[in-house]
Every structure is written in structure tokens, then in C-alpha cells.
Design an enzyme around this catalytic site. Sequence first.
Site, PDB file in Angstrom:
ATOM      1  N   HIS A 167       3.111   6.392  -7.044  1.00 34.39           N
ATOM      2  CA  HIS A 167       2.336   7.527  -7.540  1.00 34.39           C
ATOM      3  C   HIS A 167       3.256   8.744  -7.682  1.00 34.39           C
ATOM      4  O   HIS A 167       3.203   9.474  -8.673  1.00 34.39           O
ATOM      5  CB  HIS A 167       1.199   7.804  -6.548  1.00 34.39           C
ATOM      6  CG  HIS A 167       0.096   8.674  -7.070  1.00 34.39           C
ATOM      7  ND1 HIS A 167      -0.938   9.091  -6.258  1.00 34.39           N
ATOM      8  CD2 HIS A 167      -0.143   9.214  -8.279  1.00 34.39           C
ATOM      9  CE1 HIS A 167      -1.766   9.845  -6.969  1.00 34.39           C
ATOM     10  NE2 HIS A 167      -1.302   9.937  -8.203  1.00 34.39           N
TER      11      HIS A 167
ATOM     12  N   HIS B 299       0.829  -1.202   0.000  1.00 31.39           N
ATOM     13  CA  HIS B 299       0.000   0.000   0.000  1.00 31.39           C
ATOM     14  C   HIS B 299       0.872   1.265   0.000  1.00 31.39           C
ATOM     15  O   HIS B 299       0.730   2.136  -0.861  1.00 31.39           O
ATOM     16  CB  HIS B 299      -0.919  -0.014   1.234  1.00 31.39           C
ATOM     17  CG  HIS B 299      -1.709   1.238   1.412  1.00 31.39           C
ATOM     18  ND1 HIS B 299      -3.037   1.328   1.063  1.00 31.39           N
ATOM     19  CD2 HIS B 299      -1.365   2.468   1.870  1.00 31.39           C
ATOM     20  CE1 HIS B 299      -3.465   2.563   1.309  1.00 31.39           C
ATOM     21  NE2 HIS B 299      -2.468   3.275   1.797  1.00 31.39           N
ATOM     22  N   GLU B 300       1.759   1.342   0.984  1.00 33.30           N
ATOM     23  CA  GLU B 300       2.581   2.552   1.090  1.00 33.30           C
ATOM     24  C   GLU B 300       3.480   2.702  -0.139  1.00 33.30           C
ATOM     25  O   GLU B 300       3.734   3.815  -0.606  1.00 33.30           O
ATOM     26  CB  GLU B 300       3.422   2.523   2.365  1.00 33.30           C
ATOM     27  CG  GLU B 300       2.600   2.509   3.653  1.00 33.30           C
ATOM     28  CD  GLU B 300       1.584   3.632   3.747  1.00 33.30           C
ATOM     29  OE1 GLU B 300       1.797   4.691   3.127  1.00 33.30           O
ATOM     30  OE2 GLU B 300       0.559   3.443   4.432  1.00 33.30           O
TER      31      GLU B 300
ATOM     32  N   HIS C 134       1.774   4.536  -2.882  1.00 38.73           N
ATOM     33  CA  HIS C 134       1.901   6.003  -2.800  1.00 38.73           C
ATOM     34  C   HIS C 134       3.248   6.439  -3.392  1.00 38.73           C
ATOM     35  O   HIS C 134       3.327   7.428  -4.118  1.00 38.73           O
ATOM     36  CB  HIS C 134       1.851   6.466  -1.343  1.00 38.73           C
ATOM     37  CG  HIS C 134       0.492   6.415  -0.702  1.00 38.73           C
ATOM     38  ND1 HIS C 134      -0.613   7.039  -1.234  1.00 38.73           N
ATOM     39  CD2 HIS C 134       0.065   5.837   0.454  1.00 38.73           C
ATOM     40  CE1 HIS C 134      -1.655   6.850  -0.426  1.00 38.73           C
ATOM     41  NE2 HIS C 134      -1.274   6.112   0.599  1.00 38.73           N
TER      42      HIS C 134
HETATM   43 ZN   LIG Z   1      -2.442   5.327   2.184  1.00 40.56          ZN
END
Ligand SMILES: [Zn+2]
Length: 706
Positions: free
Chosen positions: A501, A494-495, A498
Site C-alpha cells: 500500500h 498481511h504485513e 501494508h
Molecule cells: Zn494490519
Amino acid sequence: MRRRTFLTASTAAAAASALPKVVMAQSENPLLAPWTGPFGGVPPFDKVKAADFQPALEAAMAQTLIEIAAIADNPAPPTFENTIGALEQAGLASDRASTIYSIWSGTLSTPEVRAVDRAVQPKLAAHSDKILQNAKLFQRIDAVYQARDKSKLTPEQARLTEIRWNSFVRGGARLDPEAKTRLAAINFQLAGYFTIFNQNLLAEENDHALFLKDADLAGLPPDVRSAAAAAATDQKRPGEYAILNTRSSVDPFLTYSDRRDLREQVWRTFYSRGDNGDARDNNAVIQKILKLRAERAKLLGFPTHAHWRLSHNSMADTPDAAMELMLRVWPSAIARVHEEVAEMQAVADKEGAGIKIAPWDYRYYAEKVRTARYALDLNEVKPYLQMDHLRDGMHWAAGQLYGLAFTPVTNVPVQHPDVTVYEVKRGAEHVGLWYFDPYARTGKRSGAWMNAYRPQQTYGGKVTTIVSNNANFVKPGPGEPLLVSWDDAKTMFHEFGHALHGLNSQVTHPTLSGTRVFRDYVEFPSQVNEHWLPTREVLSRFALHYRTGKPLPQDLVDKIDKAHTFRQGFDVTEYLASALIDMKLHLAGDADIDPRAFEKAELAKLGMPAELPMRHRTPQFQHIFASDGYSAGYYSYLWAEVIALDAAEAFQEAPGGFYDKGVARRLHDHIMKVGNTVDPRVAYRAFRGRDPDVKAYLRDKGFPTA
Ligand SMILES: [Zn+2]
């Protein structure tokens, strides 16, 4: 979760090249100087002294105001370039200083740093207001905004102009002088209360630990025991076992300890953080924050803080839309909790436990049901989940999807010896740097998060991004592998989503780059990235048993897959309860609120099952009270997950599955690379050919879709 640094280019500002030069000579304070060294410059972590923070931040604020004045007082008629563009290149020394300071404040905090927090946070808030309330500056921004249709701006310039104008208007640029003064006073006070809230919580987490002896460890798997032993040694009590008052220490204990009395003790300590009626109680702080937020919203022309927050920088637009989505999911979630509790009660009865399932039993008995129903013991999975192999697996998947390659580098300074740095390249092209800070330590806030040390841009010349991922794994003893849970492995992906992104960003202006997108959209790229962990391609290569080196067996993978909807009642309900209370607190206007009573009454009205708590009880709800950050915005995780699961189905439907080149290309082109240069609704339609459909979310949880 993703955190921003304090003074980004979107709040600070100034003109480009012809600027008056720095107030404090940059050579006097390394926090202010342009970053030097390889990769277009790197943060000078080797030169940081806590004593430099306050003078650097104060000098940077002064410098930024000079730069702002140069833009506001420019005698030339306002244009995009001399106003909006100039703001993009202002406050750069301030960005540098506050980036480094925020890393110390969040991961290397000491009493000295906490004293700086208390002193500078209100000043930073006041500084931000000085810029937002600069009437001459806003006149120029407004002129560019009003002329935006006629002035042949590029689409990115037009969007940046609208976003900049909006943030000034929402920040009070059009208020009369008296209201502006009051607004600044409110923001100043809020910043002080946020810091108190945060410091209370950090103290609650750092100062309470349960110390155990060998005889108290029944049920705990070996890796949980060794983590507890390491934690006790760290706390100068070698030979004992410490259960720290943090989620990463508490969760495994509640899942595996056979000692119900100790589970209850650990549970009560953890869920009472900030709620003990002592000097660190956060209830009174919260009351003050809520009152000030309500007053601010009124001042700005909105009925409540929630209306103000969602009126900009959100895809949902209105609290109603967010509430509607939450309440669509809520009944299915609590219905599932009742089923889960019934099943767990049956297991307890069969064992002759003679208990009624209580909140400190949920995780423990859920594991027993998981083992019984799916023959899946997550402890069998854990030996295959070595943190460093998973890290390599995330990198590998990013290579498959986006063509990115990660190579460790040692020629840059780090903020702590545990931090490692990777150069990220696409082919021969340098894309950015990724800093990885995986371990818990005193002075580091709990949880996991990403931040951007430097945003990507091309406006003032090509600037590559620097991003970081942070976690709180308990550092293993020398020579021992760090094994992580399946959930923690998902959090890593998940992290890292980011981070991707940020790394994939290809925009012109820093304010619109990478993760600087709408709050309820920014969790989409991170959540979608979680889907690469369970792929066969990653597991067969990187989920390797720490002793045998053999990959996770297919039958275990199948069991994980089958058990996918297991305990979703618990997971969705504990999250949604927090999201609903957040929204209700911020829809209550200036009513007198006793946070403890409010939480209790509203949860009762919602029919909250007694067998589990909110994931973040009100006095611990850092997302919403440590800053304005996710206030009236915790719903964002659901909002974004609906989008992420709909996007994941696009991969599932494609011939190449999660490694389908065509879908990956569309994800890159329409989502990952565009930052905030495109409206998220438009971007998503370009990727998927339609709007997101909530049914993908309901299917994923195993909830009814009708
Ligand atoms: Zn998050």
C-alpha cells in the site's frame, strides 16, 4: 497491524523553503540531519546513539514551532500554498528524528531508551497540542477551508484542506483558552499513562518464561522444540527449553503440548499479563486512561470517546454502525464455538481424557479434530513453509500484480544485523526501499507490523517511500531453516500488503500518501493481500519442502482449502470479544470502571463461551491502551475484512482469478495508488462498481448469510 511513527507530517508542520534554520546545528546530532546516501537518502542507522534521542527530539520540537510560527504569522493573505501546502513541508527534521527514535523504542528498547520514552512522550503530546491550539494558524486554515469551493483547488488539495481542518477542529482548535489548557493537560497525562502501560506489558513478556527439561516436551513438534531450545540458550540457560511469555511462543505450545498441566500454566501466565496485582498491573492505569478520555470527549463536544474517535478518520462514522456490524456477526461466531467445543469434547471423551474442555485445551483439541475431520495435520504443511522462500513468494506475487521487483541491497546502514533491505523498482523506475526485520529479540515488542520510515510524495520534489515489515519469529540455529506456521505465513502476506500500500502510493501530498488512510480502511489492502498465499501459483513455486525441495502436494493444498472454515468459531469470537469490549469501554463515558469486573460482566452479557478468552484481555490490550491508536477502533479489522473479502471475490469471479490483469489494474488504480486522496467509499465503488457486501465475509467463515 500497522503502526505510525509519533510525529508525522500530519501533526508537525512548517513553511517551505524560506524557513529559519535549525535550532541545534544538524551536524551536532545525526538524527536531525537530512538523510544522505543512495535512493534519495536513507536513515543513518549506523550513527544512532540512544543518548542523542532526547536532545534531538527536543531540538526538533523547537525547530518545528519556529516553522509553524512562520506560517501562522505570514502577513500575506492565507492561500492553500502558504498555509496547507506549507504545513506539508514543516517539521521534517522532527519527522526524521521521531522515525528513528520510534524504531529504537519499538524494536531495540533498552533501559536507556525506556527512560527516554518516559521523559519525551508527554512532551511530544504537549508539542502536538501547541500546534493544534495555535489560534493564528487555525484562523488561516479555516480561511482556506471556508473558501475551498471558490478557490479552484485540485480535488487532492480540497481533500487535504478538509482533512487538515478536521484534525484541527477534532483536536480542539475551536475551544476557548481555558478548555484548551485542560485538553493539553489531559493529553500530556495520557501520554505518560500510555508509556507506563506499554512498559508494564513489555516487562511482563520479557521477564516470565517457563523453562522445561527434555521430559516435559511430549507432543511438541521438532521445530517448536528447537525454537524453545534456542530461546533458552538466548536466556543463558543452554540445554533447557524456554516457552516465552509471547504469543509466538505460547500459541504453538498450547496447540501441541500433551502436558495439560503445563498448558494450563502457560495459558494462565500469558492471559494474566498486566493483571497480577503487582507493580506491573495495568488495571489502575487503564482506569485513569478511560477517565481522561471520557473527559476529553466531553470537552470536545462528544458524548463519549468512541463518538469522538469515529467522528473523523473512519469509514464507519458512528459507534452504532460499528456495533451493528459486530453484532451481526457475533451470534454466528459463538454458535460455531459451541459446535466446535462439542466436537472437541467428543474427541476428549473418546480418548478417555476425563476432562471438560477448558481454555488451555481449545487449540490442542482443535488440532485433533482438524486431523480427524480433514486428515489435515498442519505439521505436515510446515516443512514446506520456509520463511525466506515465502518472502520471495510475496515479492513474486507483487511483481505479477503491480509490476514491482525486489532486489537485496547492502549499501545502506541497518539498525540491527538481522535486518535486510531491498530496493523496489517498477521497470527502470526506483519506487522505494523495503526493510525486513523478522526475528524476535529482547527489547522488541511482540506481534508483527509495518511502518513507513518515509512517506511517498511529489509536493516538495519527488520523494520515494521507505517502508518496513517487522515480525517476531524465533531465530533458527545456524544452518537450520526457519519454518513458519500457515497462520504466520498469512501474517507475513498481511504485513506485506501494508508495505505494498505504501510502495504503490502515487500522490502529491505526504499527509495523504500510502497507508495514511482511515483506520477502518487501512487493513483492507493488507487483508486482501493474504489471499495470494494460498494461490497455486505461489505455493507451487515457493512452498518447497526444506529437505526435498518438492512443492507442497496438491492434496495437501486441497485439504487446507477444505479446512478453511475450520475453527472460525474460535478465531472470530476471540477477536470480536476484544473488539466489543473495546467499544463498550469507550462508550461507557465517565462511569467508574473496574476493568477486570467490567470485562467479566460485559462478556457474560454477550454470552461469551467459557472455553476461550478474548484475544487481547483488557490489561494487555496494546492496540487501545498503548496509544490512542486503535482505541474504539479494534472493530476496524472486521470492517476492513468485510471489504477485503468482498474485493477477493472480485478476483475469484474474474477469468484470470487472483492473477486477473484487469482486476489487479483496478485494485492498483482505485485503491493501492490513491492513498487518502479519495474518500474510501468512493474509491471502493470505483473498484467494485458497488458498496461492499457483508455476505462475502459470512461465506468465507462458513457462517449463515441469511
Ligand atoms: Zn494490519
